[in-house]
Structures are given as structure tokens and as C-alpha cells.
Design a protein around this motif. Structure first.
Motif, mmCIF file in Angstrom:
data_model
loop_
_atom_site.group_PDB
_atom_site.id
_atom_site.type_symbol
_atom_site.label_atom_id
_atom_site.label_comp_id
_atom_site.label_asym_id
_atom_site.label_seq_id
_atom_site.Cartn_x
_atom_site.Cartn_y
_atom_site.Cartn_z
ATOM 1 N N GLN A 42 5.957 -11.188 -28.144
ATOM 2 C CA GLN A 42 5.644 -9.752 -27.326
ATOM 3 C C GLN A 42 6.107 -8.740 -28.317
ATOM 4 O O GLN A 42 6.441 -8.600 -29.373
ATOM 5 C CB GLN A 42 7.000 -9.964 -25.878
ATOM 6 C CG GLN A 42 6.432 -8.370 -25.362
ATOM 7 C CD GLN A 42 6.976 -8.156 -23.985
ATOM 8 O OE1 GLN A 42 7.973 -9.107 -23.763
ATOM 9 N NE2 GLN A 42 6.550 -7.302 -22.984
ATOM 10 N N ALA A 50 10.254 -5.338 -19.648
ATOM 11 C CA ALA A 50 9.193 -6.062 -18.641
ATOM 12 C C ALA A 50 8.347 -7.062 -19.882
ATOM 13 O O ALA A 50 8.026 -7.684 -20.364
ATOM 14 C CB ALA A 50 7.706 -5.728 -18.323
ATOM 15 N N ALA A 93 7.500 -10.133 -21.083
ATOM 16 C CA ALA A 93 6.973 -11.253 -21.222
ATOM 17 C C ALA A 93 7.646 -12.956 -21.523
ATOM 18 O O ALA A 93 6.617 -13.553 -20.704
ATOM 19 C CB ALA A 93 5.592 -11.278 -21.809
ATOM 20 N N THR A 94 8.597 -13.023 -21.761
ATOM 21 C CA THR A 94 8.866 -14.702 -21.608
ATOM 22 C C THR A 94 10.232 -14.627 -21.846
ATOM 23 O O THR A 94 11.519 -13.538 -21.939
ATOM 24 C CB THR A 94 8.962 -15.369 -22.593
ATOM 25 O OG1 THR A 94 8.965 -15.023 -24.084
ATOM 26 C CG2 THR A 94 7.584 -15.334 -22.974
ATOM 27 N N ALA A 103 13.363 -12.127 -22.647
ATOM 28 C CA ALA A 103 14.643 -11.418 -22.135
ATOM 29 C C ALA A 103 15.710 -11.991 -22.304
ATOM 30 O O ALA A 103 16.825 -11.225 -21.835
ATOM 31 C CB ALA A 103 14.325 -12.030 -20.317
ATOM 32 N N CYS A 154 6.630 -8.418 -6.922
ATOM 33 C CA CYS A 154 5.861 -9.672 -7.225
ATOM 34 C C CYS A 154 4.843 -9.410 -7.378
ATOM 35 O O CYS A 154 3.930 -8.938 -6.888
ATOM 36 C CB CYS A 154 6.029 -11.129 -5.937
ATOM 37 S SG CYS A 154 5.411 -12.588 -6.875
ATOM 38 N N CYS A 209 13.588 -6.070 -11.277
ATOM 39 C CA CYS A 209 13.402 -7.630 -12.068
ATOM 40 C C CYS A 209 12.276 -8.046 -12.587
ATOM 41 O O CYS A 209 11.546 -6.621 -11.644
ATOM 42 C CB CYS A 209 14.332 -8.236 -11.239
ATOM 43 S SG CYS A 209 13.438 -8.258 -9.566
ATOM 44 N N VAL A 210 12.447 -8.934 -12.970
ATOM 45 C CA VAL A 210 11.112 -9.293 -13.605
ATOM 46 C C VAL A 210 11.002 -10.512 -13.223
ATOM 47 O O VAL A 210 12.089 -11.723 -13.730
ATOM 48 C CB VAL A 210 11.435 -9.053 -14.929
ATOM 49 C CG1 VAL A 210 9.574 -10.093 -15.102
ATOM 50 C CG2 VAL A 210 10.692 -8.106 -15.712
ATOM 51 N N LEU A 243 10.239 -14.396 -13.358
ATOM 52 C CA LEU A 243 9.271 -15.771 -14.693
ATOM 53 C C LEU A 243 8.634 -16.977 -13.786
ATOM 54 O O LEU A 243 9.127 -16.988 -12.822
ATOM 55 C CB LEU A 243 9.843 -16.006 -15.612
ATOM 56 C CG LEU A 243 10.831 -14.669 -16.387
ATOM 57 C CD1 LEU A 243 11.478 -15.549 -17.652
ATOM 58 C CD2 LEU A 243 9.467 -14.511 -16.975
ATOM 59 N N ARG A 303 6.766 -17.820 -18.516
ATOM 60 C CA ARG A 303 6.500 -16.534 -18.641
ATOM 61 C C ARG A 303 6.361 -15.467 -17.489
ATOM 62 O O ARG A 303 5.715 -16.402 -16.333
ATOM 63 C CB ARG A 303 4.755 -17.078 -19.097
ATOM 64 C CG ARG A 303 5.222 -17.679 -20.411
ATOM 65 C CD ARG A 303 2.904 -18.400 -20.711
ATOM 66 N NE ARG A 303 3.334 -18.923 -21.849
ATOM 67 C CZ ARG A 303 4.132 -18.163 -23.352
ATOM 68 N NH1 ARG A 303 3.743 -16.720 -23.182
ATOM 69 N NH2 ARG A 303 3.834 -18.798 -24.215
ATOM 70 N N ARG A 304 6.304 -14.113 -17.851
ATOM 71 C CA ARG A 304 6.057 -12.869 -16.596
ATOM 72 C C ARG A 304 5.012 -13.384 -15.806
ATOM 73 O O ARG A 304 4.009 -13.240 -16.342
ATOM 74 C CB ARG A 304 5.961 -11.742 -17.786
ATOM 75 C CG ARG A 304 6.143 -10.400 -16.084
ATOM 76 C CD ARG A 304 6.654 -9.047 -17.145
ATOM 77 N NE ARG A 304 5.231 -8.922 -17.456
ATOM 78 C CZ ARG A 304 4.575 -8.711 -18.725
ATOM 79 N NH1 ARG A 304 5.762 -9.051 -19.823
ATOM 80 N NH2 ARG A 304 3.454 -8.634 -19.427
ATOM 81 N N SER A 346 1.858 -11.911 -13.782
ATOM 82 C CA SER A 346 1.342 -10.979 -13.549
ATOM 83 C C SER A 346 -0.024 -10.641 -13.115
ATOM 84 O O SER A 346 -0.470 -11.755 -12.797
ATOM 85 C CB SER A 346 1.155 -10.315 -15.024
ATOM 86 O OG SER A 346 0.681 -10.726 -16.059
#
Length: 393
Positions: free
Chosen positions: A248, A258, A260-261, A265, A300, A382-383, A385, A390-391, A393
């Protein structure tokens, strides 16, 4: 080749970016005024059958501070070595100021280098160490004196010209190494783990100094570290490296808030990773049943199929103790507590062989091991995956 290896021995390091004795000063490497300061175009670096860097591309704007961050062996130092000309690339192109340089000799790249080991000449005075690059660029003696004095002022060591490196502390030696790297006004400043040999207080002081000098000079800086705090506090952009590739690229806020993976994180900040299954989604949120059996709602960006496997990433700082005012609640008991003054770190067992870490402000007293605890967080905190880590999006 392992990342921990020094970029080079001191004598060779000293001549990087420096013209050969008696030669004229190399012309700045610049093809276009608006070109990126440094650009990697799909570079590969291999040692025999071992590929250390694979298909790496990155554009660095002029005057920015970019950090290559990652664990040992990820390729970050190898990339730095390639800019300096200390490592040959196997494929792709390296550009400085719009001109290709991967086939240009080291001494013509006009690059300043700062090393973890300082790489100072022990038998030379501070003046001669800092002036080394200028003397081989046919710079007149009065101008050398002026530039060395200015560089020592910038690193806050005026009046130290006659001292030897052995008479200086580690932090002072690192300042001299920095002065030597910037005294000839290089196009790019490369810093390879320059703070790792210093104690904690000196590291923090030098972070501020390096960033201040970089801003004052407007020089483009590329910094290599495995220290997350250094990367977050100093960088305009961070390149998170993993197994020879960039996972990233983004601002400190982007890569932290944020990721990306799953790798980003976990490596950057040790986030809580909660496995779960989607039970429903819509209108910007998803309902996730965790492996512990607890149900939470998370932000989400798009609808997800019921039954989709996901991982919820929650930073310890996003969790609050006491869930009354939060949309999500996780209940458990304290496994360990660490007092940090204004806050406490709690390791919490939330059931189902799962634990979670919270770094929360102290309200009242610090909870003890074995006590019940409720943790809360908001859906936007939170994010999410997907099953491949993978995030979404």
C-alpha cells in the motif's frame, strides 16, 4: 540479500554522489522541471534465482518525505541501494528528475546518503568529514568553508569543525553524517535506518531535526525504517513493503485508518482482526456474526452476499471501555492490563478463543485481571476485509 546488511562500506559510501578526484562537478540529473523527483518503473532486483524486489513502481514528487516501511527482508533497503547505484536492477527503470539513471555511475547521481552506522572517517575532523564531497567537486575553499559552516548550523553543531568523530556522542555523529549528506545540495537524500542505533530520547529528537531540515532545504527524502512510529510521525507518504512488493502507498492517515490488506493492518499498529460471517448488508452497513457468536454492525461501501467470510479490523484506539454510547458492544474479561498514565491497554478475552486489545483513556480506575469489561466502537471505526484479506471498497 537481507535488509539488515549495511548499504556499503564507509569508503564506497563516501564516494556515492561525489565526483572522482579532479573531475568537474557532475551536472544535476534533470530532464524536465516538472518531472517527479524519483520514479521507479516496474523494477526487478534479483540475486541469482532469488528475487528481492518484483515489479516495483513508485513516483515521488519533489520536496516530499517518503518512507519505505516493512519488516526485515521485505526489499526496502535493496530499493534504496538501487537508487544510489549500489545495487544493479534486473529489469525496469529508475528515473531522477526525468532522466534515467540506472546505468549512470554512482558518483554522477548527485545523491546524499545517511547510514545507520554513520560511515564517518574516524581519522578526519568534523570539518573534513562534512567537506569531503565538496573537495572533489572543485568547490573553492572559501565556498567550502561557508557551506560546511551553514550545514553545521543546520544540524545544530556549530563550532565543532576541529573535533574528531570519537569525541562526539552517537546523536552528534548522526548529525554530522546528515550535514555531510546535504552540504553539496543533492537532488535526493537517502536515509537508511539512520536512527536505529540511537536511544529512545535521541531518536525522537532526531526525528524532529531530520524532518525540520528536510522541510527547510526542500530536498526530496527517501527514508527506510521498520519502525512504525517513525514512519507515521515523519512521512508525507508511506510505502508499506512486503516480500519485495508494495502492499500500500498512501499518507500516514490513509495507511493507518484504511489499511488495504490484512498485512498492512497487522504490521502497522497491530490491529484487532476479528473473523466473521455476513448475515445481512445494505445502506452502507453490514451485519457480521463474529466467530465468538457476538453480532456487530460495520461500515460497508457495497452490499455483500449473505454468508460471505470477512474480517473486521478494529484499531485498539477505536475501542472504548463501557459500551453504553456505542453502536457495537463486545463483552469479555480482562486478561492483562497495562497502565500508561492517561490511558490503559487492556487485553480482553471475548470468548471463542478470541482476544482483543483496547487502548482506552482511563475513566476512574484501571480494571484488574479477571474483571468483566464491555468494549464499544462505532460502525465507522473499523475496516472490512474480504476473504482474501483485501479491503472491501
Amino acid at each position: 540479500m537481507p535488509d539488515s546488511q549495511n548499504l556499503t562500506e564507509a569508503p564506497r559510501a563516501e564516494t556515492a554522489g561525489v565526483a572522482k578526484a579532479g573531475a568537474a562537478r557532475p551536472a544535476p540529473i534533470s530532464a524536465e522541471a516538472n518531472s517527479p523527483a524519483v520514479e521507479f518503473r516496474n523494477i526487478d532486483i534479483a540475486y541469482g534465482k532469488f528475487v528481492a524486489v518484483r515489479d516495483f513502481s513508485l513516483s515521488i514528487r519533489k520536496g516530499s518525505f517518503v518512507t519505505l516501511l516493512g519488516p526485515s527482508g521485505c526489499g526496502k533497503t535493496t530499493i534504496l541501494r538501487s537508487i544510489a547505484g549500489l545495487v544493479d536492477i534486473s529489469g525496469g527503470q529508475i528515473m531522477i528528475g526525468g532522466r534515467r539513471v540506472d546505468d549512470v555511475p554512482i558518483y554522477k547521481r548527485n545523491i546524499g546518503l545517511v547510514f545507520q552506522s554513520y560511515a564517518l572517517f574516524p581519522h578526519k575532523t568534523v570539518f573534513d568529514n562534512v567537506a569531503f564531497g565538496l573537495k572533489y567537486r572543485n568547490v573553492p575553499k572559501p565556498e567550502i568553508k561557508r557551506r560546511v559552516g551553514k550545514a553545521l548550523e543546520m544540524v545544530r553543531l556549530p563550532g565543532s569543525e576541529k573535533k574528531l568523530p570519537s569525541q562526539l556522542s552517537g546523536g552528534q555523529q548522526q548529525r554530522i553524517a546528515l550535514a555531510r549528506a546535504i552540504v553539496f545540495e543533492p537532488q535526493v537524500l537517502l536515509l537508511d535506518e539512520p536512527l536505529s542505533a540511537l536511544d529512545a530520547n535521541m531518536r525522537e529528537e532526531m526525528r524532529v531535526e531530520i524532518k525540520k531540515i528536510q522541510k527547510e532545504t526542500g530536498i526530496t527524502a527517501i527514508f527506510v525504517t521498520h519502525d512504525q512510529e517513525e514512519a507515521l510521525s515523519m512521512s508525507d507518504r508511506i510505502v508499506v513493503m512486503n516480500a519485495g512488493s508494495a502492499e500500500q502507498v498512501g499518507t500516514p492517515e490513509e495507511v493507518y485508518e484504511a489499511p488495504a490488506t490484512a498485512f498492512v493492518a497487522d504490521f502497522l499498529g497491530k490491529a484487532n482482526m476479528l473473523a466473521g460471517t455476513v448475515s445481512g448488508s445494505g445502506q452502507g452497513t453490514a451485519t457480521v456474526v463474529l466467530a465468538t457468536g457476538q453480532t456487530i454492525n460495520v461500515g460497508c461501501p457495497r452490499p455483500l452476499a449473505q454468508g460471505s467470510k470477512v474480517t473486521v479490523v478494529v484499531r485498539p484506539q477505536k475501542l472504548s471501555v463501557g459500551a453504553a454510547a456505542s453502536a457495537n458492544r463486545l463483552s469479555g474479561h480482562v486478561v492483562a492490563a497495562s497502565y500508561l498514565g492517561g490511558s490503559a491497554i487492556y487485553e480482553v478475552d471475548i470468548g471463542g478463543k478470541s482476544s482483543i486489545r483496547a487502548n482506552a483513556p482511563i475513566s476512574g480506575r484501571v480494571l484488574r485481571e479477571g474483571e468483566a469489561i464491555d468494549l464499544g466502537f462505532d460502525p465507522e471505526g473499523c475496516v472490512l476485509l474480504d476473504g482474501d484479506g483485501r479491503r472491501i471498497s
